[in-house]
Design an enzyme around this catalytic site. Structure first.
Site, PDB file in Angstrom:
ATOM      1  N   ASP A  39       0.812  -1.221   0.000  1.00 29.88           N
ATOM      2  CA  ASP A  39       0.000   0.000   0.000  1.00 29.88           C
ATOM      3  C   ASP A  39       0.847   1.274   0.000  1.00 29.88           C
ATOM      4  OD1 ASP A  39      -2.220  -1.579   0.166  1.00 29.88           O
ATOM      5  OD2 ASP A  39      -2.433  -1.387   2.339  1.00 29.88           O
TER       6      ASP A  39
HETATM    7  P1  NAP Z   1       0.967  -4.044   3.076  1.00 29.28           P
HETATM    8  O1  NAP Z   1       0.303  -3.046   2.193  1.00 29.28           O
HETATM    9  O2  NAP Z   1       0.137  -4.662   4.145  1.00 29.28           O
HETATM   10  O3  NAP Z   1       1.559  -5.184   2.115  1.00 29.28           O
HETATM   11  C1  NAP Z   1       2.365  -6.186   2.600  1.00 29.28           C
HETATM   12  C2  NAP Z   1       2.748  -7.085   1.440  1.00 29.28           C
HETATM   13  O4  NAP Z   1       3.725  -7.992   1.921  1.00 29.28           O
HETATM   14  C3  NAP Z   1       1.598  -7.916   0.906  1.00 29.28           C
HETATM   15  O5  NAP Z   1       1.157  -7.440  -0.343  1.00 29.28           O
HETATM   16  C4  NAP Z   1       2.167  -9.352   0.804  1.00 29.28           C
HETATM   17  O6  NAP Z   1       2.046  -9.850  -0.532  1.00 29.28           O
HETATM   18  C5  NAP Z   1       3.632  -9.184   1.178  1.00 29.28           C
HETATM   19  N1  NAP Z   1       4.098 -10.259   2.045  1.00 29.28           N
HETATM   20  C6  NAP Z   1       3.475 -10.864   3.058  1.00 29.28           C
HETATM   21  N2  NAP Z   1       4.223 -11.824   3.585  1.00 29.28           N
HETATM   22  C7  NAP Z   1       5.375 -11.836   2.882  1.00 29.28           C
HETATM   23  C8  NAP Z   1       6.564 -12.604   2.958  1.00 29.28           C
HETATM   24  N3  NAP Z   1       6.730 -13.614   3.856  1.00 29.28           N
HETATM   25  N4  NAP Z   1       7.565 -12.339   2.084  1.00 29.28           N
HETATM   26  C9  NAP Z   1       7.436 -11.348   1.160  1.00 29.28           C
HETATM   27  N5  NAP Z   1       6.332 -10.596   1.057  1.00 29.28           N
HETATM   28  C10 NAP Z   1       5.309 -10.841   1.900  1.00 29.28           C
HETATM   29  O7  NAP Z   1       2.262  -3.445   3.757  1.00 29.28           O
HETATM   30  P2  NAP Z   1       2.842  -1.965   3.773  1.00 29.28           P
HETATM   31  O8  NAP Z   1       3.182  -1.512   2.396  1.00 29.28           O
HETATM   32  O9  NAP Z   1       3.909  -1.999   4.811  1.00 29.28           O
HETATM   33  O10 NAP Z   1       1.631  -1.047   4.218  1.00 29.28           O
HETATM   34  C11 NAP Z   1       1.152  -1.007   5.544  1.00 29.28           C
HETATM   35  C12 NAP Z   1      -0.356  -1.003   5.585  1.00 29.28           C
HETATM   36  O11 NAP Z   1      -0.795  -1.085   6.934  1.00 29.28           O
HETATM   37  C13 NAP Z   1      -0.952   0.267   4.996  1.00 29.28           C
HETATM   38  O12 NAP Z   1      -2.165  -0.013   4.351  1.00 29.28           O
HETATM   39  C14 NAP Z   1      -1.215   1.094   6.240  1.00 29.28           C
HETATM   40  O13 NAP Z   1      -2.224   2.057   6.066  1.00 29.28           O
HETATM   41  C15 NAP Z   1      -1.666   0.007   7.189  1.00 29.28           C
HETATM   42  N6  NAP Z   1      -1.545   0.517   8.553  1.00 29.28           N
HETATM   43  C16 NAP Z   1      -0.326   0.686   9.100  1.00 29.28           C
HETATM   44  C17 NAP Z   1      -0.224   1.312  10.332  1.00 29.28           C
HETATM   45  C18 NAP Z   1       1.099   1.597  10.943  1.00 29.28           C
HETATM   46  O14 NAP Z   1       1.132   2.301  11.927  1.00 29.28           O
HETATM   47  N7  NAP Z   1       2.186   1.088  10.388  1.00 29.28           N
HETATM   48  C19 NAP Z   1      -1.356   1.726  11.006  1.00 29.28           C
HETATM   49  C20 NAP Z   1      -2.596   1.529  10.394  1.00 29.28           C
HETATM   50  C21 NAP Z   1      -2.677   0.912   9.179  1.00 29.28           C
HETATM   51  P3  NAP Z   1       2.086 -11.437  -0.797  1.00 29.28           P
HETATM   52  O15 NAP Z   1       0.986 -12.011   0.015  1.00 29.28           O
HETATM   53  O16 NAP Z   1       1.872 -11.572  -2.267  1.00 29.28           O
HETATM   54  O17 NAP Z   1       3.427 -11.925  -0.365  1.00 29.28           O
END
Ligand code: NAP
Length: 457
Positions: free
Chosen positions: A384
């Site tokens: 994301d």
């Molecule tokens: P993300 O959008 O959740 O994407 C994580 C990606 O990692 C997935 O597409 C997945 O694809 C891949 N993945 C999962 N396991 C894996 C593995 N073992 N090896 C390689 N890839 C793997 O992560 P992000 O870009 O870090 O974004 C964070 C999200 O969390 C945002 O939507 C944000 O708004 C939300 N959020 C975060 C917080 C915060 O404080 N950090 C708070 C609220 C909301 P595959 O399944 O194809 O591997």
């Protein structure tokens, strides 16, 4: 003795504040936790000497059970499960504040009406934070999979909230509040916490947890006034303001208002759209050999870690690969999005654990204008936070969220296992761009392959 007790509470409060201050930098954060922990120890021990204290056996039993459970779960919890652990600990704080209020309300005999009002307000906020946090925990732990949405939900929630306020006013006005009113007040407040949290989508849970954290702090501060306990007042206020700032930071990093988080049902399946290949591109795979060559002969590589790196525990291998690149004269930087992973600072903690120096880690505002000069952006387990629809597609639920401009690098290599979506549940347009190649595999295994391949060159 009273002076010693008050002085000890004051010392505890100072330790909480200094501890929190030290937590603001990764270099001193570990110390900060220890300082705050010592503060809590001082506050807990001195409470045994408070005048009129009894039930020592029960106190020791409760501390033993609570402390033991916290020690065990704290040691065992995986980094990726930290948000739900924070939810449950926060909830306990709110529940404890509400329990103190319940005892004080049943005892009656308040020093003044303002103390009675504070007790009721603390009870309300603490109860909502407790039951809401339990729902947040259940959602993040996968125990509660669906968001419960039904017609007129907000109206029913409003009616429950008004009923809580009515019973709250009765409790504030009575000289000696009756058992029935106390029971109804707490039952409705707990129900409201559950009802306001069940419709909120899983994607917004970390923000909600942070909000409940702020509420818990406020409830503890109010009950601190009721008990005349300086440590509770100061610790509660500090937690309340830190939680409010964190909630704001997360909402801002997602370009959402708090009202939108609480009432929109985002991420519950209602607001999902797809952006799959909207520019007509397709996903192209790359193997580890070609990916390693691209980076080995690059001048500048920016690594964007995300939640998948945490799941794969790939940080050590990523750092090893980075060091090999550096030995070859490649300039490498890490770009961290404020909400990468599942809680603020998630990526920083993992990279610090692997030994990545802090001066290689850059925030979004610091690094975003460097992507066009980067030969390769290596996106590992992030989704994301690098989705360009946030810039381009006003219909996307993440439209307006600031993102890392990885798509602007000359080449983008994305490491992920397959076609899994990110936290927001939407497709990522980055994966379909001409300059993007997908290195499929588990993050740790892929980083291991990159290391093996680059060593052959
Ligand atoms: P993300 O959008 O959740 O994407 C994580 C990606 O990692 C997935 O597409 C997945 O694809 C891949 N993945 C999962 N396991 C894996 C593995 N073992 N090896 C390689 N890839 C793997 O992560 P992000 O870009 O870090 O974004 C964070 C999200 O969390 C945002 O939507 C944000 O708004 C939300 N959020 C975060 C917080 C915060 O404080 N950090 C708070 C609220 C909301 P595959 O399944 O194809 O591997």
């Amino acid at each position: 003795m009273n002076a010693v007790i008050q002085l000890s509470y004051f010392l505890a409060a100072v330790l909480f504040i200094l501890g929190l201050k030290r937590m603001s930098s990764p270099v001193t954060a570990r110390d900060g936790i220890v300082w705050a922990g010592i503060g809590m120890l001082v506050a807990t021990l001195i409470t045994f000497f408070s005048p009129g204290m009894h039930n020592y056996g029960w106190m020791i039993l409760a501390i033993g059970i609570g402390g033991g459970a916290a020690w065990y779960t704290g040691k065992k919890v995986a980094m990726t499960d930290m948000p739900q652990m924070i939810a449950i600990y926060n909830g306990m704080g709110g529940g404890a504040a509400a329990a103190i209020a319940a005892v004080e309300l049943m005892r009656g005999d308040f020093y003044s009406t303002s103390f009675q009002v504070l007790a009721v307000l603390g009870a309300l906020i603490g109860s909502v934070a407790f039951s809401g946090s339990m729902v947040a925990f259940a959602k993040l732990q996968g125990l509660l999979k669906k968001s419960l949405l039904f017609p007129n939900q907000q109206m029913i929630n409003l009616l429950v909230f008004i009923s809580v306020l009515v019973f709250g006013l009765i409790l504030m006005a009575a000289d000696q509040p009756g058992g029935f009113s106390i029971f109804m007040f707490f039952a409705l407040a707990l129900a409201f916490g559950v009802m306001m949290t069940v419709p909120i989508g899983g994607a917004d849970m970390p923000v909600v947890i942070s909000l409940f954290n702020a509420l818990t702090g406020l409830a503890v501060a109010f009950e601190g006034f009721v008990l005349g306990n300086a440590a509770m007042i100061i610790a509660g206020t500090v937690v309340g303001s830190a939680g409010t700032l964190l909630t704001q930071l997360m909402a801002k990093a997602m370009n959402r208002s708090l009202a939108n988080v609480l009432f929109s049902g985002f991420g519950s399946g209602v607001a999902e759209t797809t952006a799959s290949g909207e520019d007509g591109g397709s996903m192209k795979a790359v193997d580890a050999t070609d990916a390693a060559v691209m980076m080995a002969y690059a001048e500048k590589v920016i690594i964007v870690p995300g939640y998948g790196m945490a799941v794969a525990q790939a940080q050590h291998k990523v750092w090893e690969f980075t060091q090999i690149l550096q030995e070859r004269g490649v300039q490498v930087k890490f770009a961290i999005h404020p909400v990468a992973g599942r809680m603020p600072g998630h990526m920083n903690v993992l990279l610090a654990e692997a030994g990545v120096p802090y001066d290689m880690i850059y925030d979004l505002e610091e690094i975003n204008n460097e992507f066009p000069q980067a030969d390769v952006a290596l996106v590992i387990g992030a989704n994301d936070v690098v989705n360009p629809v946030a810039r381009s597609n006003p219909d996307s639920p993440i439209y307006g969220m600031p993102i890392l401009d990885a798509d602007k690098a000359r080449q983008v290599i994305v490491v992920k296992r397959g076609r899994g979506k990110g936290f927001s549940g939407i497709e990522n347009a980055l994966f379909f761009l001409d300059n993007t190649s997908m290195l499929y595999g588990d993050g740790q295994a892929a980083a291991g392959q990159l290391i093996a391949e680059i060593k052959q060159l």
